[in-house]
Each structure stands twice: as C-alpha cells, then as structure tokens.
Design a protein around this motif. Structure first.
Motif, mmCIF file in Angstrom:
data_model
loop_
_atom_site.group_PDB
_atom_site.id
_atom_site.type_symbol
_atom_site.label_atom_id
_atom_site.label_comp_id
_atom_site.label_asym_id
_atom_site.label_seq_id
_atom_site.Cartn_x
_atom_site.Cartn_y
_atom_site.Cartn_z
ATOM 1 N N ASN A 173 -37.350 -8.576 24.644
ATOM 2 C CA ASN A 173 -36.134 -8.015 25.247
ATOM 3 C C ASN A 173 -35.039 -9.071 25.348
ATOM 4 O O ASN A 173 -33.869 -8.797 25.066
ATOM 5 C CB ASN A 173 -36.427 -7.453 26.640
ATOM 6 C CG ASN A 173 -37.216 -6.174 26.598
ATOM 7 O OD1 ASN A 173 -37.211 -5.459 25.611
ATOM 8 N ND2 ASN A 173 -37.920 -5.887 27.682
ATOM 9 N N GLU A 204 -33.532 -9.623 21.962
ATOM 10 C CA GLU A 204 -32.660 -8.513 21.575
ATOM 11 C C GLU A 204 -31.333 -8.579 22.326
ATOM 12 O O GLU A 204 -30.276 -8.314 21.745
ATOM 13 C CB GLU A 204 -33.338 -7.170 21.828
ATOM 14 C CG GLU A 204 -32.474 -5.967 21.490
ATOM 15 C CD GLU A 204 -31.871 -5.991 20.087
ATOM 16 O OE1 GLU A 204 -30.740 -5.485 19.929
ATOM 17 O OE2 GLU A 204 -32.498 -6.516 19.145
ATOM 18 N N ARG A 211 -29.252 -11.128 20.511
ATOM 19 C CA ARG A 211 -28.717 -10.585 19.246
ATOM 20 C C ARG A 211 -27.574 -9.612 19.522
ATOM 21 O O ARG A 211 -26.543 -9.650 18.853
ATOM 22 C CB ARG A 211 -29.831 -9.892 18.443
ATOM 23 C CG ARG A 211 -30.768 -10.849 17.738
ATOM 24 C CD ARG A 211 -31.704 -10.118 16.789
ATOM 25 N NE ARG A 211 -32.698 -9.317 17.490
ATOM 26 C CZ ARG A 211 -33.871 -9.777 17.922
ATOM 27 N NH1 ARG A 211 -34.210 -11.032 17.729
ATOM 28 N NH2 ARG A 211 -34.708 -8.972 18.541
ATOM 29 N N ARG A 212 -27.757 -8.741 20.514
ATOM 30 C CA ARG A 212 -26.717 -7.769 20.857
ATOM 31 C C ARG A 212 -25.451 -8.482 21.327
ATOM 32 O O ARG A 212 -24.342 -8.111 20.947
ATOM 33 C CB ARG A 212 -27.240 -6.833 21.946
ATOM 34 C CG ARG A 212 -26.334 -5.654 22.200
ATOM 35 C CD ARG A 212 -26.961 -4.689 23.155
ATOM 36 N NE ARG A 212 -26.818 -5.194 24.508
ATOM 37 C CZ ARG A 212 -27.396 -4.663 25.574
ATOM 38 N NH1 ARG A 212 -28.202 -3.625 25.443
ATOM 39 N NH2 ARG A 212 -27.196 -5.159 26.761
#
Length: 103
Positions: free
Chosen positions: A55, A58, A61-62
């Motif tokens: 998580n 991610e 990356r987001r």
C-alpha cells in the motif's frame, strides 16, 4: 550497524539499534536500543506487513503520477485564509505532570 545480519521477513522497529555483528533470525521482531528480539512474527504478521508495504509503495507511485511543477509564490496573497487552531494546553497546564509531591 557494521556486519549486522537481518534475516528474511525479520522486522526492526523504528528507532531500534541493531549492534555490530548481530544476527537476527528469520521473522524476528526487534525493538529497543540495543535491540531485543521480543517475539517471532506469525504468518498473519508477515502478510499484514507485506500488504502495508505494498500500500505504501502504491501511494508513492500515485503521488509521483499526480505531481506537477508549480511556480513559487512571490508574495502572500491578501485573501489567503489563515488556519485556526484550537486552544492548546500543555499537560502541565492540565495538571497531569507536576513537580509537586502527591498526598
């Protein structure tokens, strides 16, 4: 530290200090300074840590995908809203910590 070995799936807690040449076994949970192996991690612990790490990756990356270059402000805007804070009282103000002996 120098030459310390942290085995697969072992976790060293934030702020823990692993001394030089220490060897943490697989799935050890190490805390403290110097570290103390307090328990072995279960399958559930390892799965939860993997999920949390995935998580976190991610989210990074987001965040990278949504970043855009902006120009810095040259002055504070006149209509800029100010943050309003609630009254903050220290623990001493609230009487939780006192140098006075208790009766």
């Amino acid at each position: 530290m120098d030459d310390a070995e942290v085995a697969a799936e072992a976790v060293v807690s934030a702020g823990a200090f692993v001394p030089a040449r220490a060897k943490l076994p697989p799935r050890a949970l190490a805390v403290g300074s110097p570290d103390k192996g307090i328990r072995s991690l279960s399958d559930e612990d390892v799965a939860r840590k993997r999920e949390g790490t995935a998580n976190y990756h991610e989210l990074a990356r987001r965040s990278l995908r949504s970043l855009s270059e902006v120009s810095p402000l040259t002055a504070v805007p006149t209509n800029r809203k100010r943050l309003e804070f609630l009254e903050v009282r220290t623990m001493t103000d609230r009487g939780r910590h006192s140098n006075k002996p208790s009766n």
